[in-house]
Write a protein that holds these residues in place. Structure first.
Motif, mmCIF file in Angstrom:
data_model
loop_
_atom_site.group_PDB
_atom_site.id
_atom_site.type_symbol
_atom_site.label_atom_id
_atom_site.label_comp_id
_atom_site.label_asym_id
_atom_site.label_seq_id
_atom_site.Cartn_x
_atom_site.Cartn_y
_atom_site.Cartn_z
ATOM 1 N N VAL A 90 43.991 45.187 43.979
ATOM 2 C CA VAL A 90 43.659 43.897 44.585
ATOM 3 C C VAL A 90 44.861 42.968 44.605
ATOM 4 O O VAL A 90 45.146 42.326 45.620
ATOM 5 N N THR A 222 39.078 38.299 50.964
ATOM 6 C CA THR A 222 39.988 37.647 50.020
ATOM 7 C C THR A 222 40.105 36.147 50.255
ATOM 8 O O THR A 222 40.528 35.407 49.360
ATOM 9 N N PHE A 246 38.443 42.972 40.381
ATOM 10 C CA PHE A 246 38.593 42.930 41.833
ATOM 11 C C PHE A 246 38.466 41.480 42.291
ATOM 12 O O PHE A 246 39.250 40.652 41.898
#
Length: 251
Positions: A90, A222, A246
């Motif tokens: 990530v 994101t 994550f």
């Protein structure tokens, strides 16, 4: 392994693919790598922006993947590579997404500058007004400020990695916040460019293309409101003991 996945970015140019699955019985999240020929591709990337990424869906059934071609999705202990690879999936992807946002923002302002030069001096040219000059300056300041902060965040992370340590919870939070901030700052810059580029923004060309790409890129998980909210939970002290798994802030 069997299943269906979405948004396989770059699939058109790849020879292999990696997929994340939860292992039955343990719930362990692992990434499995296999040749692209072992999955069935779904040609469904019919979008307005980021068309070149070809982020299509795919699925497979009963594909055997050797254990040597798998790894824990949350691993920070890479088998190869330097300190950067201890970031994990990530955080490494955040580098690319952040850089993409700033690249789009920089290109849009540069293209608007060319439009202004071409239109300046013509009858009723909006780009000759004080309002345009002020808004261009503001957009430039926002873009450069967001970039400077992101560079500051990542410089600190580099020092941490070079010291043989992993990023702290604060650094994990700030890198996600810097990405979110970069994306939505550039979205605002894009709106400024669209407003002042006039009809150039609606015709086929760089500005039109990058505005469409920006409209698609802001939808990435994101940069979602949830990530922003989770950043706020940690920074405000609402969940000081939480850590990131994550994109989730886990108590």
């Amino acid at each position: 392994m069997s299943g269906s996945w979405q948004f396989a970015s770059g699939m058109a140019h790849a020879t292999h693919i990696h997929s994340a699955i939860q292992v039955e019985g343990t719930g362990e999240l692992r990434v499995l790598a296999m040749p692209k020929s072992q999955v069935e591709l779904v040609d469904n990337w019919d979008v307005l922006g980021l068309r070149a990424t070809h982020s299509i869906d795919y699925h497979c059934a009963d594909v055997l993947v050797p254990a040597t071609h798998t790894y824990l999705a949350t691993t920070t202990n890479p088998a190869n590579g330097g300190a950067t690879y201890r970031l994990g999936l990530v955080k490494m992807s955040a580098i690319g997404h952040t850089g993409w946002a700033f690249g789009v923002g920089r290109r849009l302002l540069d293209e608007l500058k060319l439009v202004a030069a071409a239109k300046s001096g013509t009858r009723n040219a909006a780009v000759d007004t004080a309002q345009f000059h002020a808004e261009y300056a503001t957009a430039e300041a926002r873009l450069r400020s967001a970039r400077a902060w992101a560079m500051e965040v990542w410089r600190g992370i580099e020092f941490t990695l070079d010291a043989g340590e992993l990023p702290s919870s604060e650094q994990d939070t700030l890198l996600r916040l810097a990405l979110n901030h970069a994306t939505w700052t550039v979205q605002d810059v894009g709106q400024t460019v669209h407003r002042w580029a006039g009809t150039v923004a609606i015709r086929r060309g760089p500005i039109h293309r990058f505005l469409r790409d920006l409209g698609t890129g802001t939808q990435h998980i994101t940069s979602s409101p949830t990530v922003l909210q989770n950043c706020g939970k940690w920074l405000s002290g609402a969940q000081p003991q939480a850590h990131w798994e994550f994109l989730d802030l886990t108590p």
